[in-house]
Design a protein around this motif. Structure first.
Motif, short mmCIF file in Angstrom:
data_model
loop_
_atom_site.label_atom_id
_atom_site.label_comp_id
_atom_site.label_asym_id
_atom_site.label_seq_id
_atom_site.Cartn_x
_atom_site.Cartn_y
_atom_site.Cartn_z
N GLY A 1 1.92 38.09 -9.21
CA GLY A 1 1.36 38.57 -10.48
C GLY A 1 2.33 39.53 -11.12
N SER B 1 -4.63 45.59 -6.05
CA SER B 1 -5.20 44.84 -7.17
C SER B 1 -6.73 44.73 -7.07
CB SER B 1 -4.53 43.48 -7.26
OG SER B 1 -4.69 42.99 -8.56
N GLY C 1 2.30 40.70 -14.46
CA GLY C 1 1.84 41.22 -15.75
C GLY C 1 2.32 42.66 -15.87
N ARG C 2 1.48 43.51 -16.42
CA ARG C 2 1.92 44.89 -16.68
C ARG C 2 2.28 45.64 -15.38
NH1 ARG C 2 -2.56 43.72 -19.34
NH2 ARG C 2 -2.49 43.54 -21.59
N GLY D 1 -5.25 54.08 -7.35
CA GLY D 1 -3.97 53.74 -7.97
C GLY D 1 -3.86 54.22 -9.41
N ASP E 1 3.81 33.76 -10.29
CA ASP E 1 2.81 34.00 -11.33
C ASP E 1 2.54 32.67 -12.00
OD1 ASP E 1 1.38 34.83 -13.75
OD2 ASP E 1 2.18 36.83 -13.42
N VAL E 2 1.37 32.55 -12.60
CA VAL E 2 1.09 31.31 -13.32
C VAL E 2 1.90 31.27 -14.63
CG1 VAL E 2 -1.11 30.68 -12.28
CG2 VAL E 2 -1.08 32.40 -14.07
N SER F 1 -8.09 32.94 -7.54
CA SER F 1 -7.32 33.86 -6.69
C SER F 1 -8.18 34.47 -5.57
CB SER F 1 -6.67 34.97 -7.53
OG SER F 1 -7.66 35.76 -8.13
P1 NAD Z 1 -2.12 41.80 -16.32
O1 NAD Z 1 -3.20 40.97 -16.95
O2 NAD Z 1 -1.15 42.50 -17.19
O3 NAD Z 1 -1.29 40.90 -15.29
C1 NAD Z 1 -1.87 40.02 -14.38
C2 NAD Z 1 -0.85 38.92 -14.08
O4 NAD Z 1 -1.38 38.11 -13.05
C3 NAD Z 1 -0.57 38.01 -15.29
O5 NAD Z 1 0.82 37.89 -15.48
C4 NAD Z 1 -1.22 36.68 -14.91
O6 NAD Z 1 -0.53 35.54 -15.42
C5 NAD Z 1 -1.11 36.74 -13.39
N1 NAD Z 1 -2.04 35.87 -12.70
C6 NAD Z 1 -3.29 35.48 -13.06
N2 NAD Z 1 -3.83 34.70 -12.11
C7 NAD Z 1 -2.90 34.57 -11.13
C8 NAD Z 1 -2.85 33.89 -9.89
N3 NAD Z 1 -3.89 33.18 -9.47
N4 NAD Z 1 -1.72 33.98 -9.15
C9 NAD Z 1 -0.66 34.71 -9.57
N5 NAD Z 1 -0.64 35.38 -10.73
C10 NAD Z 1 -1.74 35.32 -11.50
O7 NAD Z 1 -2.90 42.81 -15.37
P2 NAD Z 1 -2.37 44.23 -14.83
O8 NAD Z 1 -2.68 45.29 -15.84
O9 NAD Z 1 -0.99 44.09 -14.33
O10 NAD Z 1 -3.38 44.47 -13.62
C11 NAD Z 1 -3.37 43.62 -12.49
C12 NAD Z 1 -4.58 43.91 -11.63
O11 NAD Z 1 -4.45 45.21 -11.06
C13 NAD Z 1 -5.91 43.98 -12.42
O12 NAD Z 1 -6.50 42.68 -12.56
C14 NAD Z 1 -6.75 44.86 -11.55
O13 NAD Z 1 -7.49 44.03 -10.67
C15 NAD Z 1 -5.74 45.68 -10.75
N6 NAD Z 1 -5.79 47.12 -11.05
C16 NAD Z 1 -5.94 48.00 -10.01
C17 NAD Z 1 -5.97 49.38 -10.26
C18 NAD Z 1 -6.09 50.40 -9.15
O14 NAD Z 1 -6.43 51.55 -9.42
N7 NAD Z 1 -5.80 50.05 -7.91
C19 NAD Z 1 -5.87 49.84 -11.59
C20 NAD Z 1 -5.70 48.91 -12.60
C21 NAD Z 1 -5.67 47.56 -12.34
#
Ligand code: NAD
Length: 319
Positions: A151, A231, A153-154, A295, A174-175, A209
């Motif tokens: 994954g 995550s 993303g951000r 986190g 990543d997808v 996932s």
């Molecule tokens: P984002 O939407 O910017 O990025 C998620 C990425 O995952 C995308 O690029 C998407 O294409 C990819 N993705 C989707 N399904 C997938 C799969 N089956 N296999 C591989 N990649 C896949 O999200 P983000 O802001 O980077 O956040 C990611 C995750 O982190 C959130 O969904 C949340 O669950 C978790 N998070 C945790 C905390 C914490 O405090 N621990 C805080 C914020 C977010």
């Protein structure tokens, strides 16, 4: 008028600091999660604001709808805890905070990876006991190794940059491929699992996932791998992870999220560890570090969450 549900009350100060810039918003803070029962307290409020700790089912949304609520403000990025279809059905708009401080979570992921790899948690306890022996503290270098980021993303992208800065080869699955990460090579999931010395999860929890990490995928990983999840807990089949830890597959495991994130899951640990919940059993392993879904918990991230949540409320009001 917005009612803020928050059983832990950790971000009220941050909201109050921001609120002076939004004089039209009236707020009520409640020391409780949003549930079917507490939903009735939203009577008279246009919006409710909740956190990832609330499970917002169809029945909760129906209750909110009955009390005239039109807006659900989630002050978190993930929204797997909200029944989006039901929100649609009851005409409740759901807004979230997609990217408050991706670095906050990525830095926590690296903190867990480093702590568990360099046995910081064990060393700290030993020194406090006046024990300066190095027994059991052997670590591994990250420099020159391969980081596998699932994954990008951000948060995953921020983790890629951190790992790159550590002198690691960074590969990812990543997808969608992130065009900003020209130093990252994308591979199928199985290749990333096979080649990585550090594996860090950063994809959302979806139907596809769920339990992405299980006995089969763990069997592909290298011996002595370091595994980190910041995550969502249910990306990992905890029972299978425990089997992997028992078979000494992992050098270390760092978890900020786990399948049962309830307040008392660790408190209720039984004397007989095997009788405990599967999550509590994780604590019995010396090469596992568990933190409390913290986190996102930095001053900068909380300020950004508050700002965006209040902006979301204004944007909704403006239509
Ligand atoms: P984002 O939407 O910017 O990025 C998620 C990425 O995952 C995308 O690029 C998407 O294409 C990819 N993705 C989707 N399904 C997938 C799969 N089956 N296999 C591989 N990649 C896949 O999200 P983000 O802001 O980077 O956040 C990611 C995750 O982190 C959130 O969904 C949340 O669950 C978790 N998070 C945790 C905390 C914490 O405090 N621990 C805080 C914020 C977010």
């Amino acid at each position: 008028k917005i009612i803020f549900y928050d059983a832990k009350q950790y971000d009220i100060d941050s909201f109050e600091k921001q609120r002076k810039n939004y004089p039209d918003i009236e707020s009520i803070y409640l020391e409780a999660d949003l549930t079917e029962d507490t939903a009735r307290l939203a009577e008279g409020c246009e919006g409710v604001c909740a956190f990832v700790s609330s499970t917002i089912t169809g029945s909760v949304l129906r209750r909110l709808h009955e009390h005239g609520v039109k807006l659900l403000l989630m002050r978190c990025a993930g929204y797997n805890n909200v029944d989006i279809k039901a929100a649609d059905k009851y005409g409740i708009t759901v807004l979230r905070v997609p990217g408050y401080s991706p670095e906050a979570v990525a830095e926590h992921a690296m903190a867990l990876a480093l702590a568990v790899t360099r046995r910081i948690h064990k060393g700290y306890i030993k020194v406090r006991e006046n024990n300066f022996s190095l027994n059991g503290l052997m670590g591994l270098d990250f420099h020159g190794k391969t980081a596998g980021i699932i994954g990008t993303g951000r948060i995953g992208a921020a983790m890629c940059r951190i790992c790159h800065g550590f002198g690691m080869r960074v590969i990812a699955y990543d997808v969608y491929q992130n065009p900003d990460l020209d130093f990252v090579k994308y591979y199928p999931l199985s290749e990333v699992l096979r080649e990585s010395d550090l594996i860090s999860l950063h994809c959302p929890l979806t139907e596809s996932s769920y339990h992405l990490i299980n006995t089969e995928t763990i069997s592909l990983m290298k011996e002595n791998v370091v595994f980190v999840n910041t995550s969502r807990g249910a990306l990992v089949n905890t029972e299978d992870l425990i089997k992997g830890i028992r078979s000494r597959k992992f050098h270390g495991v760092g978890l900020d999220v786990y399948e049962e994130e309830t307040e008392n899951v660790f408190e209720n640990r039984q004397e007989d560890i095997l009788e405990s919940s599967v999550t509590a059993r994780l604590l019995s392993f010396p090469n596992v570090i568990v933190t409390s879904h913290q986190g996102f918990f930095t001053e900068e991230a909380l300020a950004a969450i508050s700002r965006t949540t209040l902006e979301n409320a204004c944007a909704f009001e403006r239509g």
